[in-house]
Design a protein around this motif. Structure first.
Motif, PDB file in Angstrom:
ATOM      1  N   THR A  12       0.994  -1.135   0.041  1.00 48.02           N
ATOM      2  CA  THR A  12       0.032  -0.075   0.074  1.00 48.02           C
ATOM      3  C   THR A  12       0.892   1.351   0.132  1.00 48.02           C
ATOM      4  O   THR A  12       1.829   1.586   0.871  1.00 48.02           O
ATOM      5  N   PRO A  13       0.746   2.207  -1.014  1.00 45.85           N
ATOM      6  CA  PRO A  13       1.758   3.271  -1.223  1.00 45.85           C
ATOM      7  C   PRO A  13       1.286   3.990   0.236  1.00 45.85           C
ATOM      8  O   PRO A  13       0.265   4.191   0.808  1.00 45.85           O
ATOM      9  N   PHE A  14       2.471   4.789   0.775  1.00 47.19           N
ATOM     10  CA  PHE A  14       2.437   5.515   1.864  1.00 47.19           C
ATOM     11  C   PHE A  14       3.166   6.827   1.766  1.00 47.19           C
ATOM     12  O   PHE A  14       4.154   7.191   1.076  1.00 47.19           O
ATOM     13  N   ARG A  15       2.515   7.812   2.283  1.00 51.12           N
ATOM     14  CA  ARG A  15       3.282   9.327   2.304  1.00 51.12           C
ATOM     15  C   ARG A  15       3.257   9.726   3.814  1.00 51.12           C
ATOM     16  O   ARG A  15       2.066   9.687   4.383  1.00 51.12           O
ATOM     17  N   ILE A  16       4.349  10.534   4.097  1.00 56.38           N
ATOM     18  CA  ILE A  16       4.390  11.007   5.706  1.00 56.38           C
ATOM     19  C   ILE A  16       3.474  12.120   5.698  1.00 56.38           C
ATOM     20  O   ILE A  16       3.648  13.112   4.721  1.00 56.38           O
ATOM     21  N   ASP A  17       2.564  12.283   6.427  1.00 62.48           N
ATOM     22  CA  ASP A  17       1.764  13.485   6.540  1.00 62.48           C
ATOM     23  C   ASP A  17       1.338  13.595   8.231  1.00 62.48           C
ATOM     24  O   ASP A  17       0.507  13.406   8.381  1.00 62.48           O
ATOM     25  N   ILE A  18       2.395  14.109   8.856  1.00 62.43           N
ATOM     26  CA  ILE A  18       2.110  14.142  10.363  1.00 62.43           C
ATOM     27  C   ILE A  18       1.028  15.501  10.411  1.00 62.43           C
ATOM     28  O   ILE A  18       1.059  16.481  10.097  1.00 62.43           O
ATOM     29  N   PRO A  19      -0.227  15.253  11.226  1.00 63.81           N
ATOM     30  CA  PRO A  19      -1.081  16.425  11.402  1.00 63.81           C
ATOM     31  C   PRO A  19      -0.570  17.482  11.870  1.00 63.81           C
ATOM     32  O   PRO A  19       0.264  17.383  12.888  1.00 63.81           O
ATOM     33  N   GLN A  20      -0.942  18.824  11.747  1.00 66.09           N
ATOM     34  CA  GLN A  20      -0.645  20.087  12.224  1.00 66.09           C
ATOM     35  C   GLN A  20      -0.782  19.927  13.682  1.00 66.09           C
ATOM     36  O   GLN A  20      -0.014  20.633  14.489  1.00 66.09           O
ATOM     37  N   ALA A  21      -1.886  19.351  14.169  1.00 70.88           N
ATOM     38  CA  ALA A  21      -2.319  19.385  15.514  1.00 70.88           C
ATOM     39  C   ALA A  21      -1.155  18.596  16.458  1.00 70.88           C
ATOM     40  O   ALA A  21      -0.720  19.113  17.459  1.00 70.88           O
ATOM     41  N   ASP A  22      -0.617  17.444  15.806  1.00 69.40           N
ATOM     42  CA  ASP A  22       0.627  16.855  16.598  1.00 69.40           C
ATOM     43  C   ASP A  22       1.765  17.759  16.397  1.00 69.40           C
ATOM     44  O   ASP A  22       2.826  17.912  17.572  1.00 69.40           O
ATOM     45  N   LEU A  23       2.217  18.490  15.549  1.00 68.15           N
ATOM     46  CA  LEU A  23       3.333  19.518  15.489  1.00 68.15           C
ATOM     47  C   LEU A  23       3.008  20.645  16.666  1.00 68.15           C
ATOM     48  O   LEU A  23       3.862  21.050  17.610  1.00 68.15           O
ATOM     49  N   ASP A  24       1.884  21.096  16.543  1.00 70.45           N
ATOM     50  CA  ASP A  24       1.322  22.243  17.645  1.00 70.45           C
ATOM     51  C   ASP A  24       1.743  21.713  19.024  1.00 70.45           C
ATOM     52  O   ASP A  24       2.123  22.244  19.814  1.00 70.45           O
ATOM     53  N   ASP A  25       0.991  20.344  19.373  1.00 73.24           N
ATOM     54  CA  ASP A  25       1.345  19.965  20.465  1.00 73.24           C
ATOM     55  C   ASP A  25       2.762  19.609  20.860  1.00 73.24           C
ATOM     56  O   ASP A  25       3.011  19.836  22.122  1.00 73.24           O
ATOM     57  N   LEU A  26       3.432  19.241  20.076  1.00 75.39           N
ATOM     58  CA  LEU A  26       4.854  19.095  20.299  1.00 75.39           C
ATOM     59  C   LEU A  26       5.449  20.532  20.941  1.00 75.39           C
ATOM     60  O   LEU A  26       6.146  20.606  21.753  1.00 75.39           O
ATOM     61  N   GLY A  27       5.110  21.552  20.051  1.00 76.11           N
ATOM     62  CA  GLY A  27       5.455  22.675  20.331  1.00 76.11           C
ATOM     63  C   GLY A  27       5.010  23.286  21.837  1.00 76.11           C
ATOM     64  O   GLY A  27       5.810  23.864  22.610  1.00 76.11           O
ATOM     65  N   THR A  28       4.026  22.839  22.112  1.00 76.06           N
ATOM     66  CA  THR A  28       3.328  23.375  23.428  1.00 76.06           C
ATOM     67  C   THR A  28       4.027  22.653  24.466  1.00 76.06           C
ATOM     68  O   THR A  28       4.287  23.035  25.691  1.00 76.06           O
ATOM     69  N   ARG A  29       4.236  21.303  24.331  1.00 76.32           N
ATOM     70  CA  ARG A  29       4.917  20.424  25.294  1.00 76.32           C
ATOM     71  C   ARG A  29       6.229  20.939  25.529  1.00 76.32           C
ATOM     72  O   ARG A  29       7.059  20.907  26.724  1.00 76.32           O
ATOM     73  N   LEU A  30       7.089  21.189  24.563  1.00 75.31           N
ATOM     74  CA  LEU A  30       8.290  21.821  24.734  1.00 75.31           C
ATOM     75  C   LEU A  30       8.394  23.017  25.315  1.00 75.31           C
ATOM     76  O   LEU A  30       9.344  23.329  26.297  1.00 75.31           O
ATOM     77  N   ALA A  31       7.539  23.920  24.969  1.00 70.79           N
ATOM     78  CA  ALA A  31       7.588  25.228  25.661  1.00 70.79           C
ATOM     79  C   ALA A  31       7.109  25.204  27.076  1.00 70.79           C
ATOM     80  O   ALA A  31       7.776  26.003  28.112  1.00 70.79           O
ATOM     81  N   GLY A  32       6.497  24.231  27.514  1.00 71.76           N
ATOM     82  CA  GLY A  32       6.048  24.090  28.902  1.00 71.76           C
ATOM     83  C   GLY A  32       6.915  23.118  29.480  1.00 71.76           C
ATOM     84  O   GLY A  32       6.319  22.557  30.639  1.00 71.76           O
ATOM     85  N   ALA A  33       7.909  22.541  29.137  1.00 67.93           N
ATOM     86  CA  ALA A  33       8.774  21.529  29.728  1.00 67.93           C
ATOM     87  C   ALA A  33       9.116  21.894  31.113  1.00 67.93           C
ATOM     88  O   ALA A  33       9.548  23.037  31.583  1.00 67.93           O
ATOM     89  N   ARG A  34       8.964  20.952  31.992  1.00 70.37           N
ATOM     90  CA  ARG A  34       9.149  21.235  33.389  1.00 70.37           C
ATOM     91  C   ARG A  34      10.918  20.760  33.834  1.00 70.37           C
ATOM     92  O   ARG A  34      10.952  19.515  33.769  1.00 70.37           O
ATOM     93  N   TRP A  35      11.657  21.578  33.851  1.00 71.38           N
ATOM     94  CA  TRP A  35      13.216  21.269  33.873  1.00 71.38           C
ATOM     95  C   TRP A  35      13.594  20.999  35.047  1.00 71.38           C
ATOM     96  O   TRP A  35      13.008  21.323  36.248  1.00 71.38           O
ATOM     97  N   PRO A  36      14.509  19.967  35.641  1.00 68.79           N
ATOM     98  CA  PRO A  36      15.108  19.851  36.779  1.00 68.79           C
ATOM     99  C   PRO A  36      16.077  21.007  37.419  1.00 68.79           C
ATOM    100  O   PRO A  36      16.439  21.823  36.318  1.00 68.79           O
TER     101      PRO A  36
END
Length: 379
Positions: free
Chosen positions: A8-32
């Motif tokens: 089955t042909p496949f093409r990578i297409d990560i949803p924009q919501a997943d990119l936005d979620d990654l940015g949010t998590r990185l911005a709110g990271a809780r560092w030691p």
């Protein structure tokens, strides 16, 4: 094994919501809290330094462009196929040469098909390249069941080559991919043109456990081996966790991008005597593409399961003495050949001072040249 053989042909297409979620998590990271005296970004003696990790996470959030890297990956033909109930993602980079040889590239952890991104154009003149992702890695997720280990995966890869129409093919592997490669060659020797191992001195850390101790070592050689083994033992925490407690580390890798970043990136650093950071060893964007792939597919947890399965499955050694073997050893040491090829039976052996555990990313030109040289006389 197979009830549905479609590609089955496949093409990578990560949803924009997943990119936005990654940015949010990185911005709110809780560092030691930083530990006094631990501010050297090059000091990996206790693991990945906080100062280096925060810098890399900031770049992942604000400087790295997933969409640009996604487009590069989509330049290659990709498909998925189901073998023994498990979905496999496969990159199929065909050569412009219709007489080219099929070459199956086998990666390990924490690599991915991204690991071969720089190698593909260097091999395209001689090889049709097939790069599957093992069960639980990348887009070969989610896992269909427990029990996916090296032997079962090797059998599935052979089936994939059959579906692509390759009756005979060559093999290259690094890391745990060498086990998959060995399984294929041992069970299907009549189909395998040759096996090419990419290795480094880190393999000496397994001498005395997985591999036998060479005979006749001098006192100096014993001291060298013990030093390498001590360094390897200090970096083996991830291995013990994934071998025995993947369910414990899995949620952290799935919920925290910082945890996934640290867990992977530390493995890309060359030995301590180099003084380099991982993104000085390999390209920073390629490294983060590899990490991003684990993050978006939630395969930090499922790839760890592959280690558990291997550690808890009796190892079935499959020997293929009739299949020519070639070795390219990076950051080499004389004891590697003494251990891995004590009878000098390998048809081809190359030692390189450069590189390390990920030669396709660290020294792609050297690796490509060695692959060309080894298989040129076999095809």
């Amino acid at each position: 094994m197979n009830t549905h053989a479609a590609l089955t042909p496949f093409r990578i297409d990560i949803p924009q919501a997943d990119l936005d979620d990654l940015g949010t998590r990185l911005a709110g990271a809780r560092w030691p809290f930083a530990v006094p005296g631990r501010d050297d970004r090059r000091d990996f003696s206790r693991g990945i330094p906080l100062s280096y990790l925060t810098e890399l996470a900031e770049y992942w959030r604000d400087g790295y462009d997933w969409r640009a890297e996604e487009a590069k990956l989509n330049a290659y033909e990709q498909f998925t196929t189901v073998v023994d109930g498990q979905t496999f993602h496969v990159v199929h980079a065909r050569s412009v040469n219709p007489e080219a040889t099929a070459l199956l590239l086998n990666h390990g952890w924490p690599g991915s098909f991204v690991e071969y991104q720089l190698l593909i154009p260097l091999l395209a003149d001689q090889f049709h390249l097939v790069i599957p992702s093992p069960p639980g890695f990348g887009f070969s997720t989610p896992l269909s069941a427990t029990g996916w280990e090296i032997g079962r995966t090797g059998d599935a890869y052979a089936e994939i080559m059959t579906r692509l129409g390759y009756a005979r093919f060559a093999l290259h592997a690094t890391d745990l991919g060498t086990g998959i490669m060995g399984r294929i060659a041992g069970v299907h020797p009549h189909r395998v043109i040759g096996t090419h191992y990419g290795s480094d001195r880190v393999v000496l850390g397994l001498v005395g456990t997985l591999f036998p101790l060479p005979d006749g070592l001098s006192a100096e050689e014993v001291a060298q081996l013990e030093a390498i083994q001590a360094e390897a033992a200090a970096g083996r925490g991830y291995l013990e966790m994934q071998n025995h407690r993947p369910d414990t580390i899995g949620p952290a890798l799935t919920d925290s991008p910082v945890a996934q970043l640290a867990w992977i990136v530390e493995r890309f650093r060359l030995p301590d005597n180099t003084g380099s950071t991982p993104d000085e060893t390999v390209d920073r964007d390629q490294l983060l593409t590899n990490v991003s792939l684990y993050w978006f597919t939630r395969s930090g947890e499922s790839s760890a399961q592959f280690y558990y399965e291997g550690a808890h499955t009796p190892l079935e050694l499959s020997m293929a003495p009739e299949v020519p073997a070639g070795w390219a050893v990076f950051d080499s040491h004389p004891l590697v050949r003494r251990t891995m090829d004590p009878w000098s039976a390998a048809a081809h052996w190359s030692d390189f001072a450069e590189g390390g555990h990920f030669p396709a990313m660290e020294e792609p030109e050297l690796l490509a040249s060695d692959i060309h040289t080894f298989f040129r006389d076999l095809t």
